[in-house]
Design an enzyme around this catalytic site. Structure first.
Site, PDB file in Angstrom:
ATOM      1  N   SER A 129     -68.935 -99.457  79.560  1.00  0.00           N
ATOM      2  CA  SER A 129     -69.709 -99.812  78.371  1.00  0.00           C
ATOM      3  C   SER A 129     -69.417 -98.858  77.221  1.00  0.00           C
ATOM      4  O   SER A 129     -69.057 -97.696  77.416  1.00  0.00           O
ATOM      5  CB  SER A 129     -71.206 -99.775  78.673  1.00  0.00           C
ATOM      6  OG  SER A 129     -71.559-100.782  79.585  1.00  0.00           O
ATOM      7  N   LYS A 130     -69.607 -99.336  76.008  1.00  0.00           N
ATOM      8  CA  LYS A 130     -69.414 -98.492  74.837  1.00  0.00           C
ATOM      9  C   LYS A 130     -70.448 -97.368  74.844  1.00  0.00           C
ATOM     10  O   LYS A 130     -71.563 -97.529  75.361  1.00  0.00           O
ATOM     11  CB  LYS A 130     -69.492 -99.307  73.548  1.00  0.00           C
ATOM     12  CG  LYS A 130     -70.804 -99.980  73.310  1.00  0.00           C
ATOM     13  CD  LYS A 130     -70.864-100.537  71.881  1.00  0.00           C
ATOM     14  CE  LYS A 130     -70.295-101.896  71.746  1.00  0.00           C
ATOM     15  NZ  LYS A 130     -70.484-102.470  70.387  1.00  0.00           N
TER      16      LYS A 130
END
Length: 282
Positions: A129-130
């Site tokens: 995930s970012k």
């Protein structure tokens, strides 16, 4: 987004933990002066095939782009400042994201993108995930209790990045992954950090891990049609669960569930896009 040796492995008794666990006290993070990461003591890696502890001493030389090296902390500091500008304020979360080297958890070819606010592929159709999403979910999980939750369960180990962050914020962490390839990748990524309070499991995350329950926090990196009942059952009274789920409106949203003596308090927050939650192992 993300799994050790089949269901049989999960039936083993809970692992023993070191007599003195490594803890990470809260560190105030200011826009003008970011905290320096602390290094916990080195503890040998557990050898159980289905329940393996890893734990964060000084890492070995990076297997990824040499362009980072000693300069990676400056890049991480810049990432943390951007997270602050985006509204992430939890000091413990910011300190953990400064301490954990994200570029060690992605492939060499993607290392130069490691500190950008973007998700990246980690293999087997999964992603890391970012940073903003990771920081947001961790901030929600820990916002009521400051920095030191007791025992936390992570659903979806993936490449191991969020598990490493959780180890800086919790007394004990269980992280479960259903894809053997990712479970092994996470073990390899985390081996040099030697996180004494982090235990990796291979198994069906939808079933949680009852032998480690109750958990003061549960966090998931995949979203399904509903929050599995097993997670609710394994959450301690006073505990919090943060996970993506498809709501009545048919959209995947970030969901926060607090378990109280009177029942449950559920909040549906912003829209998110995570990989689908699946059962079984592969």
């Amino acid at each position: 987004m993300k799994r050790g040796d089949g269901p049989a492995g999960l039936e083993k008794s809970r692992p023993g933990f070191p007599a003195k666990l490594v803890t990470h006290p809260a560190v105030a993070v200011k826009k003008t002066a970011l905290p320096q990461p602390s290094r916990p003591a080195v503890v040998p890696l557990a050898k159980s095939p289905a329940l393996a502890g890893t734990g964060a001493a000084k890492p070995a030389p990076s297997r990824v782009a040499s362009g980072f090296g000693t300069g990676s902390q400056a890049v991480r500091a810049d990432m943390v400042r951007k997270l602050q500008a985006q509204g992430i304020a939890h000091p413990g979360v910011l300190a953990a994201m400064l301490a954990v080297e994200r570029h060690r958890f992605v492939d060499t070819a993607l290392a130069n993108q490691a500190y950008e606010d973007t998700s990246l592929p980690i293999g087997l159709g999964q992603t890391i995930s970012k940073p903003n999403v990771v920081a947001r979910m961790l901030s929600l999980l820990f916002e009521r209790d400051g920095v030191n939750l007791g025992r936390v369960l992570e659903i979806g180990t993936g490449c191991g990045y969020q598990a490493a962050l959780l180890s800086h914020l919790s007394r004990e962490v269980y992280s479960i992954e259903r894809l053997r390839g990712l479970h092994e990748k996470a073990r390899e990524n985390l081996r040099t950090f030697r996180l004494a309070n982090l235990h990796l499991l291979f198994g069906d995350g939808m079933q949680g891990f009852a032998k480690g329950a109750p958990y003061s926090g549960i966090i998931a990196a995949a979203g399904g049609e509903a929050i599995p009942q097993a997670w609710i059952d394994q959450l301690a009274v006073g505990g919090r669960l943060v996970a993506p789920a498809v709501t009545a409106a048919g959209q995947q949203q970030l969901v926060v569930i607090d378990k109280t003596v009177h029942g449950f308090d559920r909040k549906e927050l912003e829209p998110v896009l995570f990989v689908p939650l699946k059962s079984g192992i592969a």
